[in-house]
Design a protein around this motif. Structure first.
Motif, PDB file in Angstrom:
ATOM      1  N   VAL A 113       0.828  -1.203   0.000  1.00  0.00           N
ATOM      2  CA  VAL A 113       0.000   0.000   0.000  1.00  0.00           C
ATOM      3  C   VAL A 113       0.865   1.258   0.000  1.00  0.00           C
ATOM      4  CG1 VAL A 113      -1.761   1.301   1.268  1.00  0.00           C
ATOM      5  CG2 VAL A 113      -1.871  -1.203   1.170  1.00  0.00           C
ATOM      6  N   THR A 114       1.801   1.334   0.946  1.00  0.00           N
ATOM      7  CA  THR A 114       2.571   2.570   1.122  1.00  0.00           C
ATOM      8  C   THR A 114       3.806   2.648   0.237  1.00  0.00           C
ATOM      9  OG1 THR A 114       3.847   1.577   2.929  1.00  0.00           O
ATOM     10  CG2 THR A 114       1.816   2.730   3.521  1.00  0.00           C
ATOM     11  N   GLY A 115       4.412   1.498  -0.068  1.00  0.00           N
ATOM     12  CA  GLY A 115       5.674   1.475  -0.787  1.00  0.00           C
ATOM     13  C   GLY A 115       6.793   0.964   0.109  1.00  0.00           C
ATOM     14  N   VAL A 116       7.931   0.675  -0.486  1.00  0.00           N
ATOM     15  CA  VAL A 116       9.067   0.108   0.259  1.00  0.00           C
ATOM     16  C   VAL A 116      10.361   0.756  -0.205  1.00  0.00           C
ATOM     17  CG1 VAL A 116       7.946  -2.114   0.664  1.00  0.00           C
ATOM     18  CG2 VAL A 116       9.277  -1.760  -1.424  1.00  0.00           C
ATOM     19  N   SER A 117      11.383   0.635   0.626  1.00  0.00           N
ATOM     20  CA  SER A 117      12.724   1.076   0.255  1.00  0.00           C
ATOM     21  C   SER A 117      13.496  -0.103  -0.314  1.00  0.00           C
ATOM     22  CB  SER A 117      13.459   1.652   1.473  1.00  0.00           C
ATOM     23  OG  SER A 117      12.859   2.847   1.918  1.00  0.00           O
ATOM     24  N   VAL A 118      14.043   0.068  -1.508  1.00  0.00           N
ATOM     25  CA  VAL A 118      14.754  -0.997  -2.213  1.00  0.00           C
ATOM     26  C   VAL A 118      16.196  -0.558  -2.430  1.00  0.00           C
ATOM     27  CG1 VAL A 118      14.843  -2.399  -4.308  1.00  0.00           C
ATOM     28  CG2 VAL A 118      12.621  -1.734  -3.348  1.00  0.00           C
ATOM     29  N   PHE A 119      17.128  -1.484  -2.212  1.00  0.00           N
ATOM     30  CA  PHE A 119      18.547  -1.155  -2.387  1.00  0.00           C
ATOM     31  C   PHE A 119      18.891  -1.079  -3.867  1.00  0.00           C
ATOM     32  CE2 PHE A 119      23.082  -2.287  -2.688  1.00  0.00           C
ATOM     33  CZ  PHE A 119      23.610  -1.263  -1.893  1.00  0.00           C
ATOM     34  N   ASN A 120      19.486   0.030  -4.256  1.00  0.00           N
ATOM     35  CA  ASN A 120      19.938   0.234  -5.628  1.00  0.00           C
ATOM     36  C   ASN A 120      21.424  -0.094  -5.702  1.00  0.00           C
ATOM     37  OD1 ASN A 120      20.839   1.240  -8.116  1.00  0.00           O
ATOM     38  ND2 ASN A 120      19.334   2.903  -8.110  1.00  0.00           N
ATOM     39  N   PRO A 121      21.797  -1.220  -6.343  1.00  0.00           N
ATOM     40  CA  PRO A 121      23.218  -1.617  -6.353  1.00  0.00           C
ATOM     41  C   PRO A 121      24.096  -0.673  -7.167  1.00  0.00           C
ATOM     42  CG  PRO A 121      21.923  -3.037  -7.795  1.00  0.00           C
ATOM     43  CD  PRO A 121      20.953  -2.178  -7.063  1.00  0.00           C
ATOM     44  N   VAL A 122      23.494   0.073  -8.087  1.00  0.00           N
ATOM     45  CA  VAL A 122      24.288   1.008  -8.891  1.00  0.00           C
ATOM     46  C   VAL A 122      24.648   2.243  -8.077  1.00  0.00           C
ATOM     47  CG1 VAL A 122      24.316   2.442 -10.974  1.00  0.00           C
ATOM     48  CG2 VAL A 122      23.210   0.192 -11.021  1.00  0.00           C
ATOM     49  N   GLU A 123      23.634   2.822  -7.444  1.00  0.00           N
ATOM     50  CA  GLU A 123      23.871   4.011  -6.616  1.00  0.00           C
ATOM     51  C   GLU A 123      24.374   3.656  -5.220  1.00  0.00           C
ATOM     52  OE1 GLU A 123      23.660   6.982  -7.786  1.00  0.00           O
ATOM     53  OE2 GLU A 123      22.786   6.457  -9.737  1.00  0.00           O
ATOM     54  N   ARG A 124      24.286   2.360  -4.876  1.00  0.00           N
ATOM     55  CA  ARG A 124      24.715   1.864  -3.564  1.00  0.00           C
ATOM     56  C   ARG A 124      24.000   2.592  -2.423  1.00  0.00           C
ATOM     57  NH1 ARG A 124      28.792  -1.554  -3.807  1.00  0.00           N
ATOM     58  NH2 ARG A 124      29.285  -1.277  -1.604  1.00  0.00           N
ATOM     59  N   GLU A 125      22.695   2.724  -2.584  1.00  0.00           N
ATOM     60  CA  GLU A 125      21.876   3.327  -1.541  1.00  0.00           C
ATOM     61  C   GLU A 125      20.442   2.845  -1.714  1.00  0.00           C
ATOM     62  OE1 GLU A 125      20.759   7.537  -3.788  1.00  0.00           O
ATOM     63  OE2 GLU A 125      22.193   7.533  -2.121  1.00  0.00           O
ATOM     64  N   PHE A 126      19.653   3.016  -0.659  1.00  0.00           N
ATOM     65  CA  PHE A 126      18.250   2.615  -0.713  1.00  0.00           C
ATOM     66  C   PHE A 126      17.426   3.735  -1.354  1.00  0.00           C
ATOM     67  CE2 PHE A 126      19.748  -0.308   2.501  1.00  0.00           C
ATOM     68  CZ  PHE A 126      19.016  -1.449   2.249  1.00  0.00           C
ATOM     69  N   GLU A 127      16.499   3.354  -2.211  1.00  0.00           N
ATOM     70  CA  GLU A 127      15.607   4.318  -2.818  1.00  0.00           C
ATOM     71  C   GLU A 127      14.164   3.878  -2.619  1.00  0.00           C
ATOM     72  OE1 GLU A 127      15.517   2.897  -7.474  1.00  0.00           O
ATOM     73  OE2 GLU A 127      17.049   4.343  -6.838  1.00  0.00           O
ATOM     74  N   PHE A 128      13.296   4.853  -2.505  1.00  0.00           N
ATOM     75  CA  PHE A 128      11.896   4.580  -2.188  1.00  0.00           C
ATOM     76  C   PHE A 128      11.115   4.263  -3.457  1.00  0.00           C
ATOM     77  CE2 PHE A 128       7.521   6.273  -1.500  1.00  0.00           C
ATOM     78  CZ  PHE A 128       7.108   5.339  -0.555  1.00  0.00           C
ATOM     79  N   LYS A 129      10.373   3.152  -3.407  1.00  0.00           N
ATOM     80  CA  LYS A 129       9.486   2.761  -4.499  1.00  0.00           C
ATOM     81  C   LYS A 129       8.046   2.970  -4.029  1.00  0.00           C
ATOM     82  CE  LYS A 129      12.697   1.275  -7.320  1.00  0.00           C
ATOM     83  NZ  LYS A 129      12.966   1.975  -8.608  1.00  0.00           N
ATOM     84  N   PRO A 130       7.350   3.980  -4.571  1.00  0.00           N
ATOM     85  CA  PRO A 130       5.999   4.297  -4.083  1.00  0.00           C
ATOM     86  C   PRO A 130       5.030   3.124  -4.259  1.00  0.00           C
ATOM     87  CG  PRO A 130       6.858   6.065  -5.461  1.00  0.00           C
ATOM     88  CD  PRO A 130       7.792   4.903  -5.620  1.00  0.00           C
ATOM     89  N   GLY A 131       4.123   2.988  -3.303  1.00  0.00           N
ATOM     90  CA  GLY A 131       3.095   1.958  -3.376  1.00  0.00           C
ATOM     91  C   GLY A 131       1.854   2.465  -4.081  1.00  0.00           C
ATOM     92  N   ALA A 132       0.804   1.668  -4.028  1.00  0.00           N
ATOM     93  CA  ALA A 132      -0.430   1.986  -4.756  1.00  0.00           C
ATOM     94  C   ALA A 132      -1.174   3.175  -4.178  1.00  0.00           C
ATOM     95  CB  ALA A 132      -1.339   0.760  -4.764  1.00  0.00           C
ATOM     96  N   ILE A 133      -0.829   3.610  -2.963  1.00  0.00           N
ATOM     97  CA  ILE A 133      -1.525   4.733  -2.344  1.00  0.00           C
ATOM     98  C   ILE A 133      -1.179   6.050  -3.026  1.00  0.00           C
ATOM     99  CG2 ILE A 133       0.225   5.325  -0.616  1.00  0.00           C
ATOM    100  CD1 ILE A 133      -3.551   5.097   0.028  1.00  0.00           C
ATOM    101  N   PHE A 134      -0.112   6.077  -3.827  1.00  0.00           N
ATOM    102  CA  PHE A 134       0.334   7.322  -4.456  1.00  0.00           C
ATOM    103  C   PHE A 134      -0.462   7.578  -5.733  1.00  0.00           C
ATOM    104  CE2 PHE A 134       3.696   6.670  -1.495  1.00  0.00           C
ATOM    105  CZ  PHE A 134       4.184   7.932  -1.208  1.00  0.00           C
ATOM    106  N   ALA A 135      -1.663   8.094  -5.551  1.00  0.00           N
ATOM    107  CA  ALA A 135      -2.543   8.448  -6.659  1.00  0.00           C
ATOM    108  C   ALA A 135      -3.537   9.471  -6.143  1.00  0.00           C
ATOM    109  CB  ALA A 135      -3.263   7.222  -7.204  1.00  0.00           C
ATOM    110  N   ASN A 136      -4.183  10.187  -7.063  1.00  0.00           N
ATOM    111  CA  ASN A 136      -5.179  11.169  -6.644  1.00  0.00           C
ATOM    112  C   ASN A 136      -6.432  10.503  -6.092  1.00  0.00           C
ATOM    113  OD1 ASN A 136      -3.983  12.803  -9.444  1.00  0.00           O
ATOM    114  ND2 ASN A 136      -3.909  13.798  -7.453  1.00  0.00           N
ATOM    115  N   ILE A 137      -6.869   9.434  -6.743  1.00  0.00           N
ATOM    116  CA  ILE A 137      -8.040   8.691  -6.284  1.00  0.00           C
ATOM    117  C   ILE A 137      -7.647   7.233  -6.107  1.00  0.00           C
ATOM    118  CG2 ILE A 137     -10.396   7.977  -6.831  1.00  0.00           C
ATOM    119  CD1 ILE A 137     -10.749  10.516  -8.430  1.00  0.00           C
ATOM    120  N   VAL A 138      -7.799   6.735  -4.895  1.00  0.00           N
ATOM    121  CA  VAL A 138      -7.427   5.361  -4.570  1.00  0.00           C
ATOM    122  C   VAL A 138      -8.691   4.580  -4.237  1.00  0.00           C
ATOM    123  CG1 VAL A 138      -6.120   3.869  -3.022  1.00  0.00           C
ATOM    124  CG2 VAL A 138      -5.177   6.085  -3.694  1.00  0.00           C
ATOM    125  N   ILE A 139      -8.922   3.499  -4.960  1.00  0.00           N
ATOM    126  CA  ILE A 139     -10.073   2.634  -4.717  1.00  0.00           C
ATOM    127  C   ILE A 139      -9.609   1.462  -3.858  1.00  0.00           C
ATOM    128  CG2 ILE A 139     -11.886   1.260  -5.772  1.00  0.00           C
ATOM    129  CD1 ILE A 139     -11.458   2.900  -8.341  1.00  0.00           C
TER     130      ILE A 139
END
Length: 322
Positions: free
Chosen positions: A80-106
């Protein structure tokens, strides 16, 4: 933005959604009020009456991002909210938005997911942001959650807690269509899906302008006192063990502003407050066992009766003669 522009634009939205939802103008209007009052909508009814169709029709009428989440027992909060995923290229965690990131959520069948997953919506619905790994991420504007649930089939479901229900501005029921509307539906939908014919009539930016204009609708101090008196009456009523929260009072007035604006008025009258009393308050109240609180259906009927009596007992403000 002026009253005429507001009225014309909202009439276009209502007409667009009404072409899909036959014979349910009150439900369509309630959904639009929630969107423009910056609230959230809980649609509670039996399967097959158009709960999800209403949400999708509203979303299709607004040129905004839309996500649908099918709530199931194995759905995780990170879905729902999203998760932090490790980016091996940048060598840091980056946030991947979940389904809640929309104007209208069903949020379809919201009571089929676990309380842990349901709680992922609490921050989003109130603060319009999510916090993951200690970092807050703002949600897009406008933001509306339209949740559905079946009140009859309780096996394998998790009842929404009071804190979750309190975040919904309205709880409505679609109800069965009348015979004429159902026959029309059979003729119109035999070969084509009405959603495919809907075109957006406003943009998300235009919706924000409508929201800003509705915020400016005038509420006299006596009307505010009237709304507070209704809330206070629920907290002291002998047949209720949980009354309306301050959030409920605030949302009642916000919804009344939009309700008045949809009627072409720049001010709220007592009738706006009483018309919204049941859809705004009923799902937040809990009756005592002696008043019928032991069973869901009888409890809901008891709350409706109690609110009707409260509306009759609380003094309605009358404008002074000039």
């Amino acid at each position: 933005m002026d009253a005429g522009t507001f009225s014309r634009t909202t009439d276009q939205i209502l007409a667009s959604v009404g072409r899909v939802i036959d014979g349910k103008p009150d439900a369509v209007r309630s959904a639009l009020v929630c969107l423009l009052a910056e609230g959230h909508l809980l649609i509670e009814d039996v399967p097959g009456v158009g709960k999800t169709m209403l949400a999708r029709a509203l979303a299709a009428s607004v040129d905004a991002t839309v996500r649908r989440i099918q709530f199931t027992p194995d759905l995780l909060p990170g879905d729902v909210t999203g998760v932090s995923v490790f980016n091996p290229v940048e060598r840091e965690f980056e946030f991947k938005p979940g389904a809640i990131f929309a104007n209208i959520v069903i949020a379809d069948e919201i009571n089929r997911s676990s309380p842990k997953t349901q709680s992922a919506l609490l921050e989003a619905m109130e603060e319009r942001q999510v916090t993951v790994d200690g970092r807050s991420h703002l949600l897009p504007e406008p933001f509306l959650v339209v949740a559905t649930q079946n009140p009859l089939e309780m096996e394998g479901t998790y009842a929404l807690p009071e804190a979750q229900r309190d975040r919904f501005m309205f709880r409505i029921s679609m109800g069965y269509p009348d015979a004429k509307s159902e026959a029309l539906m059979l003729r119109q939908r035999d070969t084509v899906n009405p959603l495919s014919a809907i075109r957006s009539v406003v943009s998300a930016e235009h919706i924000e302008q409508l929201i800003a204009w509705a915020r400016g609708v005038h509420v006299a101090p006596t009307i505010e006192d009237y709304a507070v008196a209704l809330s206070q009456a629920t907290r002291s009523h002998s047949d209720l063990r949980l009354g309306a929260s301050p959030r409920a009072t605030l949302q009642l007035v916000r919804a009344a502003k939009v309700w008045a604006a949809l009627d072409g008025r720049g001010f709220v009258i007592p009738d706006d407050i009483t018309a919204l009393l049941i859809p705004v308050f009923a799902h937040r109240l809990i009756p005592t066992r002696s008043a019928g609180g032991s069973r869901a259906r009888s409890g809901a009927d008891a709350i409706t009766t109690i609110l009707e009596r409260i509306a009759q007992s609380v003094r309605v403000p009358i404008a002074a003669r000039q």
